[in-house]
Scaffold this motif. Structure first.
Motif, PDB file in Angstrom:
ATOM      1  N   ALA A  88       0.829  -1.207   0.000  1.00 50.27           N
ATOM      2  CA  ALA A  88       0.000   0.000   0.000  1.00 50.27           C
ATOM      3  C   ALA A  88       0.863   1.256   0.000  1.00 50.27           C
ATOM      4  N   ALA A  89       1.906   1.258   0.824  1.00 53.61           N
ATOM      5  CA  ALA A  89       2.757   2.443   0.928  1.00 53.61           C
ATOM      6  C   ALA A  89       3.470   2.728  -0.392  1.00 53.61           C
ATOM      7  N   ALA A  90       4.020   1.698  -1.021  1.00 53.53           N
ATOM      8  CA  ALA A  90       4.748   1.883  -2.274  1.00 53.53           C
ATOM      9  C   ALA A  90       3.813   2.328  -3.396  1.00 53.53           C
ATOM     10  N   PHE A 117       3.970   2.310  10.082  1.00 57.05           N
ATOM     11  CA  PHE A 117       4.301   1.818  11.421  1.00 57.05           C
ATOM     12  C   PHE A 117       4.347   0.295  11.411  1.00 57.05           C
ATOM     13  N   GLU A 118       5.392  -0.269  11.973  1.00 56.01           N
ATOM     14  CA  GLU A 118       5.520  -1.722  12.145  1.00 56.01           C
ATOM     15  C   GLU A 118       5.973  -1.994  13.568  1.00 56.01           C
ATOM     16  N   LYS A 119       5.267  -2.874  14.251  1.00 54.91           N
ATOM     17  CA  LYS A 119       5.552  -3.111  15.670  1.00 54.91           C
ATOM     18  C   LYS A 119       6.828  -3.905  15.902  1.00 54.91           C
ATOM     19  N   THR A 120       7.317  -4.619  14.875  1.00 54.62           N
ATOM     20  CA  THR A 120       8.541  -5.409  15.031  1.00 54.62           C
ATOM     21  C   THR A 120       9.707  -4.709  14.335  1.00 54.62           C
ATOM     22  N   ALA A 121      10.849  -5.379  14.320  1.00 53.04           N
ATOM     23  CA  ALA A 121      12.035  -4.809  13.677  1.00 53.04           C
ATOM     24  C   ALA A 121      12.140  -5.187  12.213  1.00 53.04           C
ATOM     25  N   ASN A 122      11.173  -5.974  11.689  1.00 50.27           N
ATOM     26  CA  ASN A 122      11.275  -6.474  10.323  1.00 50.27           C
ATOM     27  C   ASN A 122      10.039  -6.100   9.514  1.00 50.27           C
ATOM     28  N   ILE A 123      10.234  -5.853   8.233  1.00 46.14           N
ATOM     29  CA  ILE A 123       9.111  -5.631   7.340  1.00 46.14           C
ATOM     30  C   ILE A 123       9.230  -6.538   6.125  1.00 46.14           C
ATOM     31  N   SER A 124       8.107  -6.738   5.478  1.00 41.59           N
ATOM     32  CA  SER A 124       8.035  -7.350   4.148  1.00 41.59           C
ATOM     33  C   SER A 124       8.911  -8.592   3.992  1.00 41.59           C
ATOM     34  N   TYR A 125       8.628  -9.610   4.804  1.00 46.69           N
ATOM     35  CA  TYR A 125       9.368 -10.864   4.658  1.00 46.69           C
ATOM     36  C   TYR A 125       8.421 -11.974   4.230  1.00 46.69           C
ATOM     37  N   LEU A 154      13.791 -11.899   3.482  1.00 47.88           N
ATOM     38  CA  LEU A 154      13.477 -10.471   3.618  1.00 47.88           C
ATOM     39  C   LEU A 154      13.304  -9.875   2.226  1.00 47.88           C
ATOM     40  N   VAL A 155      12.054  -9.706   1.829  1.00 52.06           N
ATOM     41  CA  VAL A 155      11.747  -9.307   0.454  1.00 52.06           C
ATOM     42  C   VAL A 155      12.121  -7.853   0.197  1.00 52.06           C
ATOM     43  N   VAL A 156      11.718  -6.978   1.102  1.00 53.01           N
ATOM     44  CA  VAL A 156      12.019  -5.544   0.965  1.00 53.01           C
ATOM     45  C   VAL A 156      12.614  -5.061   2.278  1.00 53.01           C
ATOM     46  N   LYS A 157      13.756  -4.414   2.196  1.00 57.92           N
ATOM     47  CA  LYS A 157      14.380  -3.880   3.402  1.00 57.92           C
ATOM     48  C   LYS A 157      13.859  -2.472   3.676  1.00 57.92           C
ATOM     49  N   PRO A 158      13.809  -2.067   4.956  1.00 54.65           N
ATOM     50  CA  PRO A 158      13.255  -0.747   5.300  1.00 54.65           C
ATOM     51  C   PRO A 158      13.891   0.405   4.540  1.00 54.65           C
ATOM     52  N   ASP A 159      15.210   0.342   4.320  1.00 56.66           N
ATOM     53  CA  ASP A 159      15.882   1.455   3.652  1.00 56.66           C
ATOM     54  C   ASP A 159      15.431   1.619   2.206  1.00 56.66           C
ATOM     55  N   LEU A 160      14.975   0.535   1.585  1.00 57.83           N
ATOM     56  CA  LEU A 160      14.459   0.660   0.224  1.00 57.83           C
ATOM     57  C   LEU A 160      13.193   1.502   0.216  1.00 57.83           C
ATOM     58  N   LEU A 161      12.306   1.239   1.190  1.00 62.43           N
ATOM     59  CA  LEU A 161      11.097   2.051   1.285  1.00 62.43           C
ATOM     60  C   LEU A 161      11.444   3.508   1.603  1.00 62.43           C
ATOM     61  N   ARG A 162      12.420   3.684   2.448  1.00 61.43           N
ATOM     62  CA  ARG A 162      12.795   5.052   2.852  1.00 61.43           C
ATOM     63  C   ARG A 162      13.428   5.818   1.683  1.00 61.43           C
ATOM     64  N   GLN A 163      14.367   5.184   1.013  1.00 57.72           N
ATOM     65  CA  GLN A 163      15.156   5.902   0.014  1.00 57.72           C
ATOM     66  C   GLN A 163      14.485   5.944  -1.356  1.00 57.72           C
ATOM     67  N   ARG A 164      14.009   4.792  -1.819  1.00 59.75           N
ATOM     68  CA  ARG A 164      13.435   4.763  -3.167  1.00 59.75           C
ATOM     69  C   ARG A 164      12.030   5.356  -3.210  1.00 59.75           C
ATOM     70  N   PHE A 165      11.272   5.125  -2.121  1.00 61.31           N
ATOM     71  CA  PHE A 165       9.877   5.556  -2.137  1.00 61.31           C
ATOM     72  C   PHE A 165       9.579   6.716  -1.183  1.00 61.31           C
ATOM     73  N   ASN A 166      10.601   7.196  -0.492  1.00 63.95           N
ATOM     74  CA  ASN A 166      10.424   8.347   0.401  1.00 63.95           C
ATOM     75  C   ASN A 166       9.283   8.101   1.399  1.00 63.95           C
ATOM     76  N   ILE A 167       9.338   6.949   2.054  1.00 62.64           N
ATOM     77  CA  ILE A 167       8.334   6.584   3.060  1.00 62.64           C
ATOM     78  C   ILE A 167       8.994   6.650   4.434  1.00 62.64           C
ATOM     79  N   ASP A 168       8.314   7.268   5.360  1.00 62.78           N
ATOM     80  CA  ASP A 168       8.811   7.410   6.732  1.00 62.78           C
ATOM     81  C   ASP A 168       8.472   6.128   7.492  1.00 62.78           C
ATOM     82  N   VAL A 169       9.443   5.213   7.588  1.00 61.43           N
ATOM     83  CA  VAL A 169       9.220   3.888   8.184  1.00 61.43           C
ATOM     84  C   VAL A 169       9.564   3.932   9.666  1.00 61.43           C
ATOM     85  N   HIS A 170       8.596   3.583  10.515  1.00 59.56           N
ATOM     86  CA  HIS A 170       8.785   3.547  11.963  1.00 59.56           C
ATOM     87  C   HIS A 170       8.780   2.084  12.410  1.00 59.56           C
ATOM     88  N   LEU A 171       9.947   1.518  12.664  1.00 58.17           N
ATOM     89  CA  LEU A 171      10.045   0.141  13.140  1.00 58.17           C
ATOM     90  C   LEU A 171       9.965   0.106  14.662  1.00 58.17           C
TER      91      LEU A 171
END
Length: 548
Positions: A19-21, A35-43, A63-80
Motif C-alpha cells: 500500500a505504501a509503495a 508503522f511496524e511493531k517489530t524490527a522487520n518488514i516485508s518478509y 526479507l523481500v524488501v528492506k526498510p531502507d528501500l522504502l525510505r530511500q526509493r519511495f520516500n516513506i517514513d518507516v517507523h520500526l
C-alpha cells in the motif's frame, strides 16, 4: 508543503508495504508514514518452512524488501518497533508509545496473529513455537531445535503445517501431525485430502487425525484427546491465524465473525477515510458472492496495492478472490481453485461434478504420471464453480488454467475449445483440462451416471442388490486387485457377446482401471437397452487411491 496529504499505514508485512509503495507511485507529494511493531518488514512467511530444511539457505533471502528501500526509493517514513496502540477514527488520530499522529487517510494492514489452543501444561512448557513470523523462525533457529530435537510434533494440518512437516522430514526428523479435523487440508474435499494423507504416511509422517492435545507432561510427552501418549521433543503450533482488528472493531468497524474487517471493492471500511487490506480484511468470494477470508500473500499484495492507490486519490478496485491454493507434498502436488463441495453445500449452491484421471504426458512419452482432477459446475448453465487437483506432474499448470476459467465464467463446454500448449514433454494432445471438459459433457447426455468413488462406496455398503461390473482384463485383476469381491468380470472387448450375463433389473456400477473403458462399457450397455448405469469415475485406480 503544508497542504500535503498524510497517509498512515499500519502494518509492515505484506499489504502495508504494498500500500505504501503504491501510494507513493500514485502521488509523489503525499506524506506517507508506515508503522511496524517489530524490527522487520516485508518478509516471506510462506518461505519459512523451506528455510527449516535449508532449501532456502540464507535467512536474508526471506526479507523481500528492506526498510531502507522504502525510505530511500519511495520516500516513506518507516517507523520500526513502534506499535500502534489506539486509533481515533472521529479525530483521525493514531497513537503509539512514542507519539500521536494525525492522518488524512489510514491504511489498516495489521494482518493476523497465530492462534494458540488451550492445552494443559503449555504455560510451563518452553519447547514450542509458532512458525508464522520471522521472529518465530529466529527463535527456533536460536534454540538449536533443528539440531537437538529428533521428534517434532506439528499441531494443525493446513498448508503451513504440512509444508513444515515435509521440510523437517527432509532433514531427518521424526514428525507427527495432530489435527482436530478428520482429514488434513480442511478446505479440500475428503477424497483429495485422503490421497494427500497416503502420500504423507508413505513418506514417514505420522498422522493423528480427529484429535487434539489435552496435556503436556513434564517430560514433554503429549497426551492426546483419545488418551494416547506420544513422545515429542518440540512442538510447532500451526492451527491458523486470527485477524488483528480490535482497534477498529471496537470503534464500530463492520467485520466477519472471526474479526476480519469488511471492505468494499475499493478496500474501504465503513469508517471514514480508513482502508483495510491483507489478513485482517475480508474480500468478496467471486464464486459464491459472499464475504470471503483468504489469508494469502497473493490477496494481501493486491488488496494493499488498491488501498494505497485509493488512499491518495486513485480509483482502483479489487473484485475479490476464490480460494486458489497449491502445495508441494513430497513428490506430489495438491491444488484447488474456486468453490469446492464444502463451501457449495454450506452456502446452498447446487452443483454437479466430474472426476477424471488423466496422464500428464502422452503415453508414448516417458515419465507420464496420473493426474486426478475434479471440476464442480452449475447443473443448469454448466458454469465452472471450482476444481481440485492432485498428481505428480503438471498440477500447477492445470490449476491456473482452471482458475482463469473460473474468473472468466467459462462452462464445461468451453474447456474443450481452449487452445492449450501441446508438445509431448508438456502435455498429451488432449490436455487433462480438455479431457475433464469432454467427460463433463458426456455426463450431461443422460445415457448413464458418472459417480465418484465415495458415492460408489456408499452404494456398495448400502446392502442394496446391485451389479458391480469390472471390464478390466483378468490379468489386471490378478495383478492389481479387485474393487469388490462381488464384481462380475467381463472384459470390455468381450462385453457385447456377454450382455446376457448381466441382470437387467439391478443397478449397474461399472469400473475399469481409470475410467475410460468404464465409459465405453457404459455406452455399450446404454445402447443395448440397459438402464440405471453408473460409471465409477477414475475406476480402480481412484478407488485404491482413496478407499483402498
Amino acid at each position: 508543503m503544508d497542504n500535503k496529504k498524510r497517509i498512515i499505514v499500519i502494518g509492515g508485512l505484506s499489504a502495508g508495504p504494498s500500500a505504501a509503495a503504491k501510494a507513493r507511485r500514485t502521488d509523489e507529494n503525499a506524506e506517507i508514514i508506515l508503522f511496524e511493531k517489530t524490527a522487520n518488514i516485508s518478509y516471506a512467511t510462506c518461505g519459512i518452512p523451506y528455510a527449516f530444511s535449508g532449501r532456502i539457505k540464507d535467512r536474508n533471502k526471506l526479507l523481500v524488501v528492506k526498510p531502507d528501500l522504502l525510505r530511500q526509493r519511495f520516500n516513506i517514513d518507516v517507523h520500526l518497533e513502534e506499535p500502534v496502540t489506539n486509533i481515533d477514527p472521529d479525530n483521525h488520530m493514531v497513537y503509539t508509545p512514542k507519539g500521536e499522529y494525525k492522518y488524512d487517510k489510514l491504511v489498516y494492514a495489521t494482518g493476523g496473529t497465530a492462534i494458540t489452543p488451550p492445552i494443559e501444561g503449555l504455560a510451563d512448557y518452553t519447547e514450542w513455537a509458532h512458525a508464522k513470523t520471522i521472529e518465530d523462525f529466529d527463535r527456533i533457529i536460536k534454540s538449536d531445535v533443528l539440531n537437538s530435537a529428533n521428534e517434532i510434533t506439528i499441531v494443525g494440518a493446513g498448508l503451513i503445517g504440512l509444508e513444515t512437516a515435509e521440510n523437517l522430514m527432509q532433514i531427518g526428523k521424526k514428525v507427527t501431525i495432530i489435527e482436530l479435523g478428520k482429514h488434513i487440508l480442511g478446505p479440500w474435499d475428503d477424497k483429495f485430502a485422503t490421497m494427500g494423507e497416503k502420500v504423507l504416511e508413505d513418506n514417514g509422517v505420522s498422522l493423528e487425525l480427529g484429535k487434539s492435545i489435552q496435556k503436556i507432561n513434564t517430560d514433554g510427552s503429549l497426551v492426546l484427546s483419545d488418551g494416547k501418549t506420544i513422545s515429542s521433543n518440540f512442538l510447532i503450533m500451526s492451527i491458523g491465524v486470527k485477524p488483528i482488528t480490535e482497534m477498529l472493531t471496537s470503534k464500530g468497524a463492520n467485520h466477519l465473525p472471526n474479526g476480519a474487517l469488511i471492505v468494499n471493492e475499493r478496500m474501504e471500511t465503513n469508517l471514514p477515510d480508513i482502508y483495510a487490506a491483507g489478513d485482517c480484511a475480508s474480500i468478496p468470494h467471486i464464486v459464491t458472492n459472499a464475504e470471503g477470508w483468504f489469508p494469502m500473500g497473493t490477496h494481501s499484495n493486491k488488496g494493499g496495492r488498491v488501498a494505497g492507490a485509493n488512499a491518495v486519490g486513485g480509483n482502483e478496485t479489487f473484485p475479490g478472490g476464490y480460494g486458489t491454493a497449491i502445495m508441494e507434498m513430497f513428490d506430489h502436488t495438491i491444488a484447488r481453485t474456486g468453490a469446492g463441495p464444502k463451501v457449495l453445500e454450506r452456502d446452498g449452491i447446487a452443483y454437479e461434478s466430474t472426476f477424471i484421471i488423466a496422464n500428464s504426458h502422452p503415453g508414448f512419452y516417458p515419465g507420464g504420471k496420473d493426474m486426478f482432477i475434479e471440476i464442480y459446475y452449475t447443473p443448469d448453465t454448466h458454469v465452472i464453480l471450482g476444481a481440485e487437483l492432485f498428481g505428480q506432474k503438471g498440477v500447477d499448470k492445470r490449476a491456473d488454467v482452471l482458475a482463469t476459467a473460473i474468473y472468466a465464467k467459462l462452462t464445461i463446454e468451453d474447456l474443450p475449445n481452449l487452445d492449450l500448449a501441446y508438445a509431448p514433454p508438456f502435455s498429451p494432445a488432449k490436455d487433462p483440462v480438455i479431457v475433464a471438459g469432454f467427460v463433463a459433457q458426456n455426463a450431461q447426455k443422460g445415457l448413464f451416471k458418472e459417480v465418484n468413488v465415495a458415492v460408489a462406496k456408499e452404494a456398495f455398503e448400502s446392502g442394496d442388490d446391485i451389479t458391480i461390473l469390472d471390464v478390466r482384463n483378468p490379468t489386471e485383476l490378478e495383478n492389481a486387485g479387485r474393487i469388490d469381491d462381488r464384481a462380475l468380470n467381463l472384459p470390455l472387448d468381450t462385453l457385447r457377446e456377454n450382455l446376457d450375463k448381466i441382470d437387467t433389473k439391478k443397478p449397474i456400477y461399472v469400473t475399469c482401471a481409470k475410467g475410460l473403458r468404464g465409459y465405453l462399457a457404459s455406452l455399450i450397455l446404454a445402447h443395448n437397452g440397459f438402464k440405471n448405469i453408473h460409471n465409477i469415475a477414475g475406476g480402480f485406480t481412484a478407488w485404491n487411491k482413496i478407499n483402498g
